[in-house]
Design a protein around this motif. Sequence first.
Motif, PDB file in Angstrom:
ATOM      1  N   UNK A  15       0.843  -1.206   0.000  1.00  0.00           N
ATOM      2  CA  UNK A  15       0.000   0.000   0.000  1.00  0.00           C
ATOM      3  C   UNK A  15       0.875   1.251   0.000  1.00  0.00           C
ATOM      4  N   UNK A  16       1.896   1.262   0.842  1.00  0.00           N
ATOM      5  CA  UNK A  16       2.789   2.424   0.911  1.00  0.00           C
ATOM      6  C   UNK A  16       3.501   2.646  -0.421  1.00  0.00           C
ATOM      7  N   UNK A  17       3.959   1.562  -1.053  1.00  0.00           N
ATOM      8  CA  UNK A  17       4.625   1.669  -2.354  1.00  0.00           C
ATOM      9  C   UNK A  17       3.662   2.219  -3.398  1.00  0.00           C
ATOM     10  N   UNK A  18       2.434   1.729  -3.403  1.00  0.00           N
ATOM     11  CA  UNK A  18       1.441   2.214  -4.368  1.00  0.00           C
ATOM     12  C   UNK A  18       1.112   3.687  -4.139  1.00  0.00           C
ATOM     13  N   UNK A  19       1.044   4.103  -2.894  1.00  0.00           N
ATOM     14  CA  UNK A  19       0.764   5.518  -2.606  1.00  0.00           C
ATOM     15  C   UNK A  19       1.943   6.405  -3.013  1.00  0.00           C
ATOM     16  N   UNK A  20       3.165   5.919  -2.822  1.00  0.00           N
ATOM     17  CA  UNK A  20       4.340   6.706  -3.211  1.00  0.00           C
ATOM     18  C   UNK A  20       4.432   6.867  -4.718  1.00  0.00           C
ATOM     19  N   UNK A  21       3.864   5.917  -5.446  1.00  0.00           N
ATOM     20  CA  UNK A  21       3.933   5.962  -6.903  1.00  0.00           C
ATOM     21  C   UNK A  21       2.949   6.940  -7.529  1.00  0.00           C
ATOM     22  N   UNK A  22       2.160   7.606  -6.725  1.00  0.00           N
ATOM     23  CA  UNK A  22       1.155   8.552  -7.224  1.00  0.00           C
ATOM     24  C   UNK A  22       1.531   9.944  -6.739  1.00  0.00           C
ATOM     25  N   UNK A 106      -4.639  -0.299  -6.954  1.00  0.00           N
ATOM     26  CA  UNK A 106      -3.393   0.349  -7.382  1.00  0.00           C
ATOM     27  C   UNK A 106      -3.354   1.762  -6.794  1.00  0.00           C
ATOM     28  N   UNK A 107      -2.263   2.472  -7.012  1.00  0.00           N
ATOM     29  CA  UNK A 107      -2.081   3.797  -6.417  1.00  0.00           C
ATOM     30  C   UNK A 107      -3.179   4.773  -6.775  1.00  0.00           C
ATOM     31  N   UNK A 108      -3.538   4.832  -8.071  1.00  0.00           N
ATOM     32  CA  UNK A 108      -4.593   5.763  -8.499  1.00  0.00           C
ATOM     33  C   UNK A 108      -5.932   5.420  -7.859  1.00  0.00           C
ATOM     34  N   UNK A 109      -6.261   4.130  -7.804  1.00  0.00           N
ATOM     35  CA  UNK A 109      -7.531   3.710  -7.201  1.00  0.00           C
ATOM     36  C   UNK A 109      -7.554   4.043  -5.712  1.00  0.00           C
ATOM     37  N   UNK A 110      -6.419   3.847  -5.030  1.00  0.00           N
ATOM     38  CA  UNK A 110      -6.341   4.177  -3.606  1.00  0.00           C
ATOM     39  C   UNK A 110      -6.560   5.672  -3.371  1.00  0.00           C
ATOM     40  N   UNK A 111      -5.855   6.487  -4.123  1.00  0.00           N
ATOM     41  CA  UNK A 111      -5.975   7.944  -3.960  1.00  0.00           C
ATOM     42  C   UNK A 111      -7.391   8.388  -4.286  1.00  0.00           C
ATOM     43  N   UNK A 112      -7.935   7.887  -5.376  1.00  0.00           N
ATOM     44  CA  UNK A 112      -9.303   8.250  -5.768  1.00  0.00           C
ATOM     45  C   UNK A 112     -10.292   7.847  -4.668  1.00  0.00           C
ATOM     46  N   UNK A 113     -10.152   6.638  -4.156  1.00  0.00           N
ATOM     47  CA  UNK A 113     -11.047   6.163  -3.094  1.00  0.00           C
ATOM     48  C   UNK A 113     -10.920   7.036  -1.848  1.00  0.00           C
ATOM     49  N   UNK A 114      -9.690   7.415  -1.492  1.00  0.00           N
ATOM     50  CA  UNK A 114      -9.488   8.255  -0.307  1.00  0.00           C
ATOM     51  C   UNK A 114     -10.096   9.634  -0.507  1.00  0.00           C
ATOM     52  N   UNK A 115      -9.848  10.240  -1.665  1.00  0.00           N
ATOM     53  CA  UNK A 115     -10.388  11.584  -1.921  1.00  0.00           C
ATOM     54  C   UNK A 115     -11.914  11.566  -1.954  1.00  0.00           C
ATOM     55  N   UNK A 116     -12.490  10.583  -2.618  1.00  0.00           N
ATOM     56  CA  UNK A 116     -13.950  10.486  -2.658  1.00  0.00           C
ATOM     57  C   UNK A 116     -14.512  10.218  -1.266  1.00  0.00           C
ATOM     58  N   UNK A 117     -13.836   9.378  -0.490  1.00  0.00           N
ATOM     59  CA  UNK A 117     -14.290   9.077   0.871  1.00  0.00           C
ATOM     60  C   UNK A 117     -14.292  10.339   1.729  1.00  0.00           C
ATOM     61  N   UNK A 118     -13.227  11.115   1.625  1.00  0.00           N
ATOM     62  CA  UNK A 118     -13.149  12.360   2.397  1.00  0.00           C
ATOM     63  C   UNK A 118     -14.271  13.305   1.978  1.00  0.00           C
ATOM     64  N   UNK A 119     -14.483  13.441   0.691  1.00  0.00           N
ATOM     65  CA  UNK A 119     -15.521  14.355   0.201  1.00  0.00           C
ATOM     66  C   UNK A 119     -16.913  13.871   0.597  1.00  0.00           C
ATOM     67  N   UNK A 120     -17.180  12.578   0.468  1.00  0.00           N
ATOM     68  CA  UNK A 120     -18.494  12.050   0.871  1.00  0.00           C
ATOM     69  C   UNK A 120     -18.722  12.243   2.365  1.00  0.00           C
TER      70      UNK A 120
END
Length: 184
Positions: A15-22, A106-120
């Motif tokens: 997870x950390x590697x995928x987040x660093x890649x974005x 993947x990194x993009x899906x994680x970031x997208x999920x986190x941003x959408x979760x925060x906004x929701x």
Amino acid sequence: KVLLIEDSDSDASLVLTRLRGVETKTDVLRAATAFEGKNILARESVGVVLLDLNLPDSVGLETFESLYASFPQVPFVILSGVDDGELTTMAMRAGAQDYLPKGHADGDALVRAMLFAIERCRRDAVERRLRITQHEFEAARKIQCDLLPKEPPSLAGFDLAGACRPAEATGGDCFDFISMPNNT
């Protein structure tokens, strides 16, 4: 800040590697148990939680439910090794903002999920405050209506009437009919 609650070192590293890649700036805190996660949430301001459901001290949907019960204002994205549509639905109904199978995160899906979760989560908080405000306005409107006379008094030779029309749900104006001596 992101809190990753994951007991597996290899999954946490992935997870950390995928987040660093974005292209994103995230400060990631890690807990290996639900208990550690609760302690971190109690003392840190966390923007989103990435949560594995199967931990040494908690298993399944109960893991999420117990954390969410204590911290309902924090958005939770569940990362699970189980790709189960029924479990996903149950988690979302219980309050999770998203559910990602680890193999598809993947990194993009994680970031997208986190941003959408925060906004929701922010939207849900605003909607809760709006419902509370609407309830308070309704209570104030009822109180104001209860203060107004139910009907005008009867006074020979006169037709009496009154009305109060607030600009919004309620206002600060009031009126009354006051009887004076000698039936005036």
